[in-house]
Motif scaffolding. Structure first.
Motif, mmCIF file in Angstrom:
data_model
loop_
_atom_site.group_PDB
_atom_site.id
_atom_site.type_symbol
_atom_site.label_atom_id
_atom_site.label_comp_id
_atom_site.label_asym_id
_atom_site.label_seq_id
_atom_site.Cartn_x
_atom_site.Cartn_y
_atom_site.Cartn_z
ATOM 1 N N VAL A 1 0.848 -1.185 0.000
ATOM 2 C CA VAL A 1 0.000 0.000 0.000
ATOM 3 C C VAL A 1 0.885 1.235 0.000
ATOM 4 C CG1 VAL A 1 -1.995 -1.057 1.133
ATOM 5 C CG2 VAL A 1 -0.160 -0.106 2.521
ATOM 6 N N ASN A 2 0.291 2.367 -0.305
ATOM 7 C CA ASN A 2 1.002 3.633 -0.233
ATOM 8 C C ASN A 2 0.324 4.549 0.769
ATOM 9 O OD1 ASN A 2 -1.143 5.095 -1.731
ATOM 10 N ND2 ASN A 2 -0.394 3.920 -3.476
ATOM 11 N N PHE A 3 0.861 5.721 0.948
ATOM 12 C CA PHE A 3 0.361 6.662 1.955
ATOM 13 C C PHE A 3 -1.099 7.032 1.712
ATOM 14 C CE2 PHE A 3 -0.290 11.150 3.146
ATOM 15 C CZ PHE A 3 -0.088 11.067 4.520
ATOM 16 N N PHE A 4 -1.475 7.206 0.449
ATOM 17 C CA PHE A 4 -2.825 7.660 0.136
ATOM 18 C C PHE A 4 -3.859 6.540 0.249
ATOM 19 C CE2 PHE A 4 0.120 10.476 -2.106
ATOM 20 C CZ PHE A 4 -0.293 11.703 -1.610
ATOM 21 N N SER A 5 -3.427 5.289 0.336
ATOM 22 C CA SER A 5 -4.372 4.183 0.505
ATOM 23 C C SER A 5 -5.141 4.295 1.818
ATOM 24 C CB SER A 5 -3.628 2.850 0.458
ATOM 25 O OG SER A 5 -2.951 2.669 -0.765
ATOM 26 N N PHE A 6 -4.532 4.911 2.827
ATOM 27 C CA PHE A 6 -5.173 5.026 4.132
ATOM 28 C C PHE A 6 -6.174 6.175 4.184
ATOM 29 C CE2 PHE A 6 -1.095 2.983 4.743
ATOM 30 C CZ PHE A 6 -1.423 1.904 5.536
ATOM 31 N N PHE A 7 -6.241 6.975 3.131
ATOM 32 C CA PHE A 7 -7.194 8.081 3.080
ATOM 33 C C PHE A 7 -8.317 7.806 2.082
ATOM 34 C CE2 PHE A 7 -3.228 9.774 4.609
ATOM 35 C CZ PHE A 7 -3.606 10.625 5.630
ATOM 36 N N GLN A 8 -8.307 6.627 1.492
ATOM 37 C CA GLN A 8 -9.349 6.250 0.548
ATOM 38 C C GLN A 8 -10.446 5.479 1.263
ATOM 39 O OE1 GLN A 8 -7.290 4.022 -2.454
ATOM 40 N NE2 GLN A 8 -6.249 5.816 -3.312
ATOM 41 N N SER A 9 -11.672 5.700 0.830
ATOM 42 C CA SER A 9 -12.832 5.028 1.399
ATOM 43 C C SER A 9 -13.702 4.508 0.262
ATOM 44 C CB SER A 9 -13.631 6.000 2.282
ATOM 45 O OG SER A 9 -14.852 5.424 2.694
ATOM 46 N N PRO A 10 -14.384 3.373 0.441
ATOM 47 C CA PRO A 10 -15.286 2.892 -0.613
ATOM 48 C C PRO A 10 -16.354 3.901 -1.002
ATOM 49 C CG PRO A 10 -14.917 1.183 1.027
ATOM 50 C CD PRO A 10 -14.289 2.429 1.560
ATOM 51 N N GLU A 11 -16.677 4.792 -0.084
ATOM 52 C CA GLU A 11 -17.690 5.788 -0.390
ATOM 53 C C GLU A 11 -17.219 6.781 -1.452
ATOM 54 O OE1 GLU A 11 -21.194 7.791 2.234
ATOM 55 O OE2 GLU A 11 -19.221 7.529 3.141
ATOM 56 N N GLU B 1 9.123 2.072 2.247
ATOM 57 C CA GLU B 1 8.608 1.170 1.218
ATOM 58 C C GLU B 1 7.664 0.151 1.839
ATOM 59 O OE1 GLU B 1 11.816 -0.690 -0.821
ATOM 60 O OE2 GLU B 1 12.236 1.050 -2.088
ATOM 61 N N SER B 2 6.739 -0.331 1.027
ATOM 62 C CA SER B 2 5.832 -1.400 1.431
ATOM 63 C C SER B 2 5.972 -2.538 0.429
ATOM 64 C CB SER B 2 4.389 -0.883 1.476
ATOM 65 O OG SER B 2 3.475 -1.937 1.714
ATOM 66 N N PHE B 3 6.678 -3.582 0.812
ATOM 67 C CA PHE B 3 6.964 -4.733 -0.057
ATOM 68 C C PHE B 3 7.610 -4.277 -1.360
ATOM 69 C CE2 PHE B 3 4.081 -6.594 2.917
ATOM 70 C CZ PHE B 3 4.473 -7.924 3.008
ATOM 71 N N GLY B 4 8.547 -3.346 -1.233
ATOM 72 C CA GLY B 4 9.273 -2.854 -2.389
ATOM 73 C C GLY B 4 8.602 -1.718 -3.133
ATOM 74 N N ALA B 5 7.347 -1.409 -2.821
ATOM 75 C CA ALA B 5 6.633 -0.327 -3.496
ATOM 76 C C ALA B 5 6.870 0.983 -2.746
ATOM 77 C CB ALA B 5 5.137 -0.629 -3.558
ATOM 78 N N PRO B 6 7.144 2.082 -3.454
ATOM 79 C CA PRO B 6 7.376 3.366 -2.778
ATOM 80 C C PRO B 6 6.148 3.820 -2.011
ATOM 81 C CG PRO B 6 7.223 3.657 -5.156
ATOM 82 C CD PRO B 6 7.274 2.191 -4.913
ATOM 83 N N TYR B 7 6.362 4.250 -0.761
ATOM 84 C CA TYR B 7 5.250 4.574 0.129
ATOM 85 C C TYR B 7 4.556 5.875 -0.261
ATOM 86 C CZ TYR B 7 2.748 4.642 4.596
ATOM 87 O OH TYR B 7 1.761 4.639 5.572
ATOM 88 N N LEU B 8 5.305 6.816 -0.835
ATOM 89 C CA LEU B 8 4.737 8.120 -1.170
ATOM 90 C C LEU B 8 4.315 8.196 -2.637
ATOM 91 C CD1 LEU B 8 4.236 10.447 0.748
ATOM 92 C CD2 LEU B 8 6.264 11.586 -0.133
ATOM 93 N N TYR B 9 4.160 7.050 -3.264
ATOM 94 C CA TYR B 9 3.700 6.997 -4.651
ATOM 95 C C TYR B 9 2.273 7.562 -4.740
ATOM 96 C CZ TYR B 9 2.448 4.886 -9.137
ATOM 97 O OH TYR B 9 2.038 4.672 -10.429
ATOM 98 N N PRO B 10 1.924 8.360 -5.758
ATOM 99 C CA PRO B 10 2.677 8.715 -6.966
ATOM 100 C C PRO B 10 3.408 10.053 -6.874
ATOM 101 C CG PRO B 10 0.395 9.308 -7.245
ATOM 102 C CD PRO B 10 0.511 8.751 -5.862
ATOM 103 N N LEU B 11 3.619 10.574 -5.668
ATOM 104 C CA LEU B 11 4.362 11.834 -5.536
ATOM 105 C C LEU B 11 5.857 11.593 -5.571
ATOM 106 C CD1 LEU B 11 2.240 13.701 -2.827
ATOM 107 C CD2 LEU B 11 2.077 13.826 -5.316
#
Length: 514
Positions: A278-288, A456-466
C-alpha cells in the motif's frame, strides 16, 4: 590479551544461560499396526484430556475406536453420518461408507492429532497401519454483519467474520471468473493457525506473491493470536510510526485492492484482512469515494488529507505563535488571545500536553466501557472536565478549541492505524514548536517527509505517486477523478496486466453519430 578476556566473557555468558531440559519434540511418529499402541500414544500426547470422546465400533469384524473432541462436534451428526454407517457396513472402505465431505488417511500420529484438534474424528482399526481422519467439524460463528469501524452511507455493508472459509467465500462471490487464487500457510508450533494469501491470477505480480509467501513462511512462533504479529513480522520498517500494511474489515475494500494487483492476507479467528503493498494515500481512501460522484469523492478525500495536516501541525502552530511569533496575530484577535492567556500559569506546551493526555484518557475510557456508558463518558466527561479546567485557569479557552479541532481532524481519517499515527506525530511537532518556533515545525516536517520518501511497502514506494512523481496516477490518489479516466491500474504494484478497462462511455459516440 583482549581475545582471552573475550573468551572468558563468552564462557561466563554461556554458563549463565539456562539449559533447555525439555525433551526434543518428535516430528514424525509412525502409526503402528497394533491397535492399543496407537491409542496409548494419542492419549498420552493429549494427557488424557477430559473432553476427548471415545466410541468403540466393530468394523467388518475388527475392533475399532472413534476418537473426537466433544466441543467441536455435534452428537447427532456423528451418530447419523459416521457411527451408524460404520456399524452397518460389512464390506468396503471407511471413506466410501461414511456420509461426510472428506475422509483422509494418515500414517503419522502427530498429523492425526493435528487433524483431531481441527475438528476431525479419528477412526482407528486393529491391524491397520494408518488412521482414518473423518471431517465432521461443527462450523459455528457469528453471521456476516455490517462493519463496526469502517461505516459508509453508500455502498456495501458486508464485513469479514472470524471464520476463514466464510471470509474467502465473501471474496469469491464478488469475482466469478475463477481468477481468485488462495495459498494456505500454517504458522504457529502450538496454535497451527491457518493463514490464507489471496491474490488474482494473471494480475498480481509473481515476485510480490513469492515475497509475501516467503516472509510468512519465515515466521516461527508458538502461536499467532492476532494480526498484529503477522503485520510486524513481514513489514519492512516495524519501527516506523506509519503503517505499511492496510488493515480493513470491509470485503469491498479488499476486492478493489485485489483488482489493483495487491495481495490480501486472511487469518483464522480474525475479522479483518491485511492488504499489501500500500502507499500513503491508501489510508485516506474510502469505498464511499467510488460510490458517489467524482466531485464528492474528491472533496471528501481532500478533507481527509487536510485533516492529516491539521492533526499533526495545529497544536504546534498555536504553540509557536503564542511563544515566539505573537506579532503575527491580527490586532482584532490579539486582545481575545491575551485575555484567554492572562491568568494561565502554565506555558503553552504544558497546556497542550495536559489536554492531549486528558483527551486520550477519555478516548480509551469510551472504548473500554459498554456502548451506553461510553457515550455518556465521552460527552459529559468532556464537557465537565473542559469547563472545570478552564475555570481553574489551568488551560486557556483557545487551547481547548485547538485540541478539539485536532482530535476531530484525526478522526476523519478512515484508517484507525493512520489516525493513531497522526496523534503520535503531533508530539514531536509540539516539542519542536516549543523550542524553535516555526523553524522547529519546518525541521520536524522535513524529517517526516524524508522518512515517507524512503519508506517502502513490499518494495513499493510509500509516497507513490508523488515520489517517484507520476502525474497519470494522481487521478486516484490525492483526488478521485471520473471512472472513465482510470483505465490503467496503479504502477506501484507492478501488475502483470496494466489495462483494466477500455471504455465506459462508448455509447456517447453512437448517440452523437445518430
Amino acid at each position: 590479551m583482549f581475545s582471552l578476556f573475550k573468551k572468558k566473557n563468552q564462557s561466563k555468558q554461556t554458563a549463565q544461560q539456562p539449559k533447555n531440559t525439555a525433551p526434543p519434540k518428535d516430528t514424525n511418529i509412525p502409526v503402528s499396526s497394533h491397535f492399543n499402541v496407537n491409542i496409548a500414544k494419542i492419549l498420552t500426547h493429549l494427557d488424557h484430556t477430559d473432553d476427548l470422546g471415545q466410541r468403540k465400533i466393530l468394523f467388518k469384524g475388527k475392533q475399532g475406536l472413534l476418537l473426537y473432541l466433544v466441543p467441536l462436534m455435534k452428537s447427532e451428526k456423528i451418530n447419523a453420518d459416521i457411527i451408524a454407517p460404520l456399524q452397518q457396513a460389512q464390506t468396503g472402505e471407511a471413506e466410501d461408507i461414511v456420509q461426510v465431505a472428506s475422509v483422509a488417511k494418515t500414517k503419522d500420529i502427530h498429523e492425526a492429532i493435528h487433524l483431531l484438534s481441527k475438528g476431525a474424528c479419528l477412526f482407528l482399526v486393529d491391524d491397520l497401519d494408518y488412521i482414518y481422519a473423518i471431517d465432521a467439524t461443527q462450523h459455528e460463528g457469528r453471521a456476516v454483519e455490517q462493519p463496526h469501524n469502517e461505516k459508509v452511507v453508500h455502498g456495501s455493508h458486508e464485513s469479514f467474520v472470524e471464520n476463514l472459509d466464510k471470509n474467502i467465500n465473501l471474496i469469491r462471490k464478488r469475482i466469478l471468473d475463477g481468477s481468485v487464487v488462495v495459498k494456505y500457510v500454517e504458522i504457529g508450533e502450538i496454535s497451527r493457525t491457518r493463514i490464507a494469501v489471496v491474490y488474482l491470477n494473471h494480475i498480481t505480480n509473481k515476485t510480490l506473491i513469492e515475497k509475501v509467501l516467503s516472509r510468512l513462511k519465515s515466521i516461527h512462533v508458538d502461536a499467532v493470536d492476532s494480526p498484529g504479529i503477522i503485520e510486524e513480522s513481514i513489514e519492512e520498517s516495524p519501527y516506523s510510526l506509519f503503517p505499511q500494511i492496510l488493515n480493513t474489515e470491509r470485503t469491498d475494500k479488499v476486492v478493489s485492492n485485489l483488482l489493483e494487483g495487491r495481495v490480501a492476507i486472511l487469518i483464522t479467528g480474525s475479522s479483518s484482512a491485511l492488504v499489501a503493498p500500500v502507499n500513503f494515500f491508501s489510508f485516506f481512501q474510502s469505498p464511499e469515494d467510488y460510490n458517489s460522484r467524482s466531485v464528492f469523492g474528491t472533496f471528501y478525500r481532500l478533507i481527509r488529507i487536510l485533516g492529516f495536516f491539521i492533526a499533526i501541525s495545529l497544536p504546534a502552530l498555536y504553540i509557536a505563535t503564542i511563544s515566539f511569533h505573537y506579532e503575527l496575530i491580527p490586532n482584532d484577535l490579539i486582545l481575545t488571545v491575551k485575555s484567554s492567556l492572562e491568568n494561565v500559569p502554565l506555558p503553552p506546551i504544558a497546556e497542550a500536553l495536559l489536554m492531549v493526555i486528558i483527551l486520550e484518557l477519555l478516548r480509551e475510557a469510551a472504548l473500554r466501557l459498554p456502548t451506553a456508558i461510553s457515550q455518556t463518558i465521552g460527552v459529559v466527561g468532556g464537557l465537565v472536565i473542559g469547563t472545570a479546567i478552564v475555570e481553574a485557569n489551568l488551560v486557556s479557552n483557545m487551547m481547548i478549541i485547538v485540541i478539539a479541532l485536532t482530535a476531530i481532524a484525526s478522526f476523519v481519517v478512515p484508517s484507525n492505524e493512520m489516525s493513531t499515527s497522526l496523534r503520535l506525530l503531533s508530539f514531536p511537532m509540539m516539542f519542536g514548536a516549543a523550542i524553535f518556533g516555526y523553524l522547529g515545525i519546518v525541521f520536524i516536517f522535513v524529517i517526516i517527509l524524508m522518512h515517507l520518501t524512503l519508506l517502502e511497502s513490499f518494495g513499493a514506494p510509500y509516497l507513490y505517486p508523488l515520489a517517484p512523481f507520476q502525474f497519470r496516477n494522481i487521478k486516484d490518489s490525492v483526488v478521485r477523478m471520473h471512472h472513465w479516466y482510470m483505465n490503467d491500474r496503479p504502477r506501484d504494484t507492478v501488475p502483470q496486466k496494466i489495462r483494466r478497462q477500455t471504455s465506459l462511455r462508448n455509447w456517447t459516440k453512437h448517440e452523437n453519430e445518430t
